[in-house]
Design a protein around this motif. Structure first.
Motif, PDB file in Angstrom:
ATOM      1  N   GLU A  34      42.368  41.163  40.869  1.00 20.82           N
ATOM      2  CA  GLU A  34      40.815  41.463  41.132  1.00 20.82           C
ATOM      3  C   GLU A  34      40.544  43.182  41.208  1.00 20.82           C
ATOM      4  O   GLU A  34      41.438  43.773  41.574  1.00 20.82           O
ATOM      5  N   ILE A  35      39.362  43.264  40.848  1.00 22.74           N
ATOM      6  CA  ILE A  35      39.009  44.594  40.893  1.00 22.74           C
ATOM      7  C   ILE A  35      37.587  44.766  41.259  1.00 22.74           C
ATOM      8  O   ILE A  35      36.751  43.809  41.015  1.00 22.74           O
ATOM      9  N   TRP A  36      37.282  45.577  42.416  1.00 21.93           N
ATOM     10  CA  TRP A  36      35.902  45.966  43.003  1.00 21.93           C
ATOM     11  C   TRP A  36      35.532  47.374  42.496  1.00 21.93           C
ATOM     12  O   TRP A  36      36.248  48.418  42.496  1.00 21.93           O
ATOM     13  N   LEU A  37      34.294  47.232  42.156  1.00 19.77           N
ATOM     14  CA  LEU A  37      33.765  48.604  41.828  1.00 19.77           C
ATOM     15  C   LEU A  37      32.285  48.730  42.485  1.00 19.77           C
ATOM     16  O   LEU A  37      31.466  47.642  42.311  1.00 19.77           O
ATOM     17  N   GLY A  38      31.673  49.458  42.967  1.00 19.66           N
ATOM     18  CA  GLY A  38      30.439  49.726  43.552  1.00 19.66           C
ATOM     19  C   GLY A  38      29.911  48.581  44.502  1.00 19.66           C
ATOM     20  O   GLY A  38      28.856  47.962  44.589  1.00 19.66           O
ATOM     21  N   GLY A  39      31.153  48.007  45.188  1.00 19.18           N
ATOM     22  CA  GLY A  39      30.901  47.013  46.254  1.00 19.18           C
ATOM     23  C   GLY A  39      30.862  45.455  45.514  1.00 19.18           C
ATOM     24  O   GLY A  39      30.695  44.683  46.341  1.00 19.18           O
ATOM     25  N   VAL A  40      31.194  45.582  44.249  1.00 18.73           N
ATOM     26  CA  VAL A  40      31.062  44.097  43.617  1.00 18.73           C
ATOM     27  C   VAL A  40      32.385  43.913  42.963  1.00 18.73           C
ATOM     28  O   VAL A  40      33.156  44.780  42.582  1.00 18.73           O
ATOM     29  N   ARG A  41      32.884  42.628  43.011  1.00 14.54           N
ATOM     30  CA  ARG A  41      34.039  42.221  42.093  1.00 14.54           C
ATOM     31  C   ARG A  41      33.710  42.245  40.893  1.00 14.54           C
ATOM     32  O   ARG A  41      33.024  41.289  40.476  1.00 14.54           O
ATOM     33  N   VAL A  42      34.053  43.039  40.015  1.00 12.81           N
ATOM     34  CA  VAL A  42      33.784  43.117  38.735  1.00 12.81           C
ATOM     35  C   VAL A  42      34.825  42.643  37.653  1.00 12.81           C
ATOM     36  O   VAL A  42      34.452  42.465  36.370  1.00 12.81           O
ATOM     37  N   ALA A  43      35.966  42.112  38.267  1.00 11.88           N
ATOM     38  CA  ALA A  43      37.059  41.585  37.191  1.00 11.88           C
ATOM     39  C   ALA A  43      37.921  40.427  38.118  1.00 11.88           C
ATOM     40  O   ALA A  43      38.126  40.963  39.179  1.00 11.88           O
ATOM     41  N   ASP A  44      38.458  39.597  37.706  1.00 12.23           N
ATOM     42  CA  ASP A  44      39.181  38.635  38.416  1.00 12.23           C
ATOM     43  C   ASP A  44      39.668  37.789  37.282  1.00 12.23           C
ATOM     44  O   ASP A  44      39.011  37.114  36.252  1.00 12.23           O
ATOM     45  N   THR A  45      40.884  37.306  37.496  1.00 13.21           N
ATOM     46  CA  THR A  45      41.680  36.791  36.273  1.00 13.21           C
ATOM     47  C   THR A  45      42.833  36.213  36.997  1.00 13.21           C
ATOM     48  O   THR A  45      43.650  36.807  37.855  1.00 13.21           O
ATOM     49  N   THR A  46      43.558  35.109  36.409  1.00  9.42           N
ATOM     50  CA  THR A  46      44.961  34.629  36.526  1.00  9.42           C
ATOM     51  C   THR A  46      45.538  34.578  35.111  1.00  9.42           C
ATOM     52  O   THR A  46      46.794  33.930  35.109  1.00  9.42           O
ATOM     53  N   ALA A  47      45.109  35.411  34.308  1.00  9.21           N
ATOM     54  CA  ALA A  47      45.558  35.558  32.745  1.00  9.21           C
ATOM     55  C   ALA A  47      45.888  36.928  32.375  1.00  9.21           C
ATOM     56  O   ALA A  47      45.611  37.332  31.335  1.00  9.21           O
ATOM     57  N   GLY A  48      46.590  37.702  33.498  1.00 12.09           N
ATOM     58  CA  GLY A  48      46.970  39.201  33.014  1.00 12.09           C
ATOM     59  C   GLY A  48      48.145  39.181  32.743  1.00 12.09           C
ATOM     60  O   GLY A  48      49.226  38.329  32.672  1.00 12.09           O
ATOM     61  N   PHE A  49      48.487  40.492  32.235  1.00 13.46           N
ATOM     62  CA  PHE A  49      49.922  40.888  31.984  1.00 13.46           C
ATOM     63  C   PHE A  49      50.106  42.211  32.809  1.00 13.46           C
ATOM     64  O   PHE A  49      49.252  42.926  33.426  1.00 13.46           O
ATOM     65  N   ARG A  50      51.564  42.482  32.965  1.00  6.70           N
ATOM     66  CA  ARG A  50      51.851  43.780  33.436  1.00  6.70           C
ATOM     67  C   ARG A  50      52.990  44.326  32.516  1.00  6.70           C
ATOM     68  O   ARG A  50      53.614  43.646  31.741  1.00  6.70           O
ATOM     69  N   VAL A  51      53.000  45.840  32.572  1.00  6.94           N
ATOM     70  CA  VAL A  51      53.936  46.327  31.865  1.00  6.94           C
ATOM     71  C   VAL A  51      54.921  47.138  32.586  1.00  6.94           C
ATOM     72  O   VAL A  51      54.428  47.707  33.759  1.00  6.94           O
ATOM     73  N   LEU A  52      56.175  46.764  32.491  1.00 11.53           N
ATOM     74  CA  LEU A  52      57.356  47.344  33.383  1.00 11.53           C
ATOM     75  C   LEU A  52      58.077  48.477  32.745  1.00 11.53           C
ATOM     76  O   LEU A  52      58.391  48.264  31.761  1.00 11.53           O
ATOM     77  N   GLU A  53      58.123  49.597  33.147  1.00 12.32           N
ATOM     78  CA  GLU A  53      58.850  50.842  32.778  1.00 12.32           C
ATOM     79  C   GLU A  53      59.508  51.537  33.646  1.00 12.32           C
ATOM     80  O   GLU A  53      58.910  51.789  34.899  1.00 12.32           O
ATOM     81  N   THR A  54      60.655  52.206  33.220  1.00 12.34           N
ATOM     82  CA  THR A  54      61.638  52.809  34.251  1.00 12.34           C
ATOM     83  C   THR A  54      60.848  53.710  35.086  1.00 12.34           C
ATOM     84  O   THR A  54      59.990  54.502  34.314  1.00 12.34           O
TER      85      THR A  54
END
Length: 166
Positions: A34-54
């Motif tokens: 989840e991401i909030w900007l300007g007091g509003v939740r602007v993004a919401d998902t359970t379909a994300g990815f993460r990149v893992l790097e040393t």
């Protein structure tokens, strides 16, 4: 070149960024992002990815459709990643809040990162708040990288003072 820093010990249910691979690895994320900007939740998902790097906390990528309509606006400039390809930048807008060049994507990523096409990452430090699995994240230090730090990740992290040569 600076010597590799001493990794902090990972506790139960924690990951050390020093156990992450190089080149980086792409993983699906089962947790809610989840991401909030300007007091509003602007993004919401359970379909994300993460990149893992040393030495880096994970960078999270959300599908473009996870963002409210009109939040993502193309921004000028670009950059290149040796692993993922050419980056496109995004300005995020919510009400009167404007976060210039606060997001990026790989519209035509390299084959190893092909699933990232159509996904956007954001700098947590330029948002009101970002969450992984309901837990508020801390932005990766330094302002150059876009990792999200949660309590289950230990460093030290690239981006901290003195880490440029790692």
């Amino acid at each position: 070149m600076k010597p590799r820093p001493r990794p902090l010990p990972a506790g139960p249910d924690q990951e050390s960024v020093w156990a992450y691979p190089r080149p980086p690895r792409l993983e699906r994320v089962p947790e809610r992002l989840e991401i909030w900007l300007g007091g509003v939740r602007v993004a919401d998902t359970t379909a994300g990815f993460r990149v893992l790097e040393t030495s880096h906390p994970p960078t999270y990528y959300l599908p473009r459709e996870a963002f409210l309509p009109g939040v993502l606006r193309p921004a000028s400039g670009g950059s290149a990643c040796e692993w993922k390809g050419q980056a496109t930048y995004w300005t995020l807008v919510s009400g009167s809040a404007v976060a210039e060049r606060a997001g990026w994507s790989y519209e035509r990523p390299t084959p190893a990162f092909a699933p990232l096409a159509g996904h956007v990452a954001v700098y947590a430090g330029l948002m009101d708040e970002c969450r992984v699995g309901g837990v508020r994240v801390t932005p990766q230090p330094g302002g150059f990288y876009g990792g999200w730090i949660t309590p289950d990740i230990v460093g030290p992290f690239k981006g901290e003072p003195g880490s440029w040569g790692w």
